[in-house]
Design a protein around this motif. Structure first.
Motif, mmCIF file in Angstrom:
data_model
loop_
_atom_site.group_PDB
_atom_site.id
_atom_site.type_symbol
_atom_site.label_atom_id
_atom_site.label_comp_id
_atom_site.label_asym_id
_atom_site.label_seq_id
_atom_site.Cartn_x
_atom_site.Cartn_y
_atom_site.Cartn_z
ATOM 1 N N ARG A 144 0.818 -1.210 0.000
ATOM 2 C CA ARG A 144 0.000 0.000 0.000
ATOM 3 C C ARG A 144 0.856 1.267 0.000
ATOM 4 N N TYR A 149 -7.397 5.156 -3.963
ATOM 5 C CA TYR A 149 -7.173 3.779 -3.524
ATOM 6 C C TYR A 149 -7.044 2.865 -4.747
ATOM 7 N N SER A 175 -3.484 3.154 -6.089
ATOM 8 C CA SER A 175 -2.549 2.460 -5.202
ATOM 9 C C SER A 175 -2.733 0.944 -5.296
#
Ligand code: HEM
Length: 308
Positions: A24, A297, A300
């Motif tokens: 992450r 998100y 990523s």
């Protein structure tokens, strides 16, 4: 201020924290956990979500330390995260991706971007430049409430001893399509316990994961889900503004975490805890931060799941 894109913000996180392939770009340090949620059927009059039928719902959880540094010490005065994936009947999902501060430190994506740039280590010292942080604070008053909270509250001694806040305002939608504005939080039945100033100096860098694993081995850990009901005039699209204390609060269910394990190869590792993954009966507001999280998100997760 010129708007920023999700890829620019993820790039900024990479430039500040480095790239850790397969991992992450934010909240990189974390721990997987498993459990279940039992919703309070009294909430069904506000939301028709399958969360609130009263039947147990399996949960895949992830606890984390904010930031993109996999070696961040657990004593860091940064946010801690709790991400929940509720696995509802018929393959439906609900996500709640929360942190342990009551408000967020940015009212617009640009503030988050500028903060990420301002805290970048100076190549000469290996540390953030205090002048840049000062300039950031002076020009971004929307950061100050969360910054003040993090300065005046030491981090929790265990993930099990922290409350976690959804922060954004969400819509609950009832069977007859009535909308209620809500905010939610998870309150630990173990109580909130923070590190003392002494412990902050002496604690080892990696106590959070072993403490949670040991705690679940002694028995299940529980949080009460508490829903706050908004009233006209309460901020709907600004996650840096708290709602007045006296708002009505209702217990919406109990989360039970029964096992915790290292994230490597465990169920939570590949999950993209995009907060816009919602079940029928719960919907987003126009909060620009909430809406910006989803593409960020995705960028990523797209990178790390392809090994980048
Ligand atoms: C502009 C605002 C924000 C940006 C750009 C951002 C960005 C990110 C990114 C890129 C990730 C990693 C996603 C992945 O690879 O799966 C992440 C994770 C996370 N974020 Fe945010 N975030 C923002 C706001 C927030 C807010 C408001 C909260 C809490 C209310 C939050 C809580 C979390 C948590 C708990 C995780 C870890 C989730 C997990 O365990 O997988 N973030 N964020």
């Amino acid at each position: 201020d010129a708007p920023v894109s999700a890829s620019q913000v993820v790039q900024a996180l990479e430039d500040t924290f480095g790239v850790h392939p397969g991992q992450r770009r934010n909240h990189v340090k974390g721990t997987c956990a498993l459990g279940e949620f039992i919703g309070n059927p009294e909430i069904a009059r506000y939301s028709r979500s399958a969360l609130f039928t009263g039947k147990p719902v399996p949960v895949v959880a992830r606890f984390s330390v904010a930031g993109g540094n996999p070696n961040a010490p657990d004593t860091a005065k940064s946010a801690r995260g709790m991400a929940l994936e509720f696995q509802l009947p018929q393959g439906h999902l609900q996500h709640m991706t929360m942190i342990n501060t009551p408000v967020f430190g940015a009212a617009s994506p640009k503030t988050f971007f500028d903060l990420t740039v301002a805290t970048r280590p100076d190549p000469k010292t290996g540390k953030p430049d205090p002048e840049k942080i000062k300039a950031f604070k002076a020009s971004h008053p929307d950061n100050s409430e969360q910054a003040k909270f993090l300065e005046t509250h030491n981090p929790p001694m265990s993930y099990a001893n922290s409350a976690y806040f959804g922060i954004h305002t969400f819509k609950f939608i009832s069977q007859d399509n009535k909308t209620t504005l809500v905010r939610w939080q998870f309150v630990p039945q173990d109580g909130e316990k923070r590190l003392s100033d002494e412990e902050l100096k002496s604690a080892a860098p990696n106590f959070l994961e072993p403490a949670l694993i040991r705690r679940t081995q002694r028995g299940p850990v529980r949080w009460d889900m508490v829903v706050t009901i908004g009233e006209p005039g309460d901020s709907e699209d600004n996650p840096t503004l708290a709602w007045p204390q006296e708002r009505r609060q209702i217990k919406a269910g109990v989360l039970t975490i029964s096992a915790a394990m290292s994230q490597k190869g465990a169920k939570c590792e590949p999950i993209n805890y995009d907060p816009l993954v919602m079940s029928d009966g719960i919907a987003p507001t126009n909060d620009p931060i909430l809406l910006f999280r989803s593409p960020s998100y995705a960028v990523s997760a797209g990178k790390r799941l392809s090994g980048q």
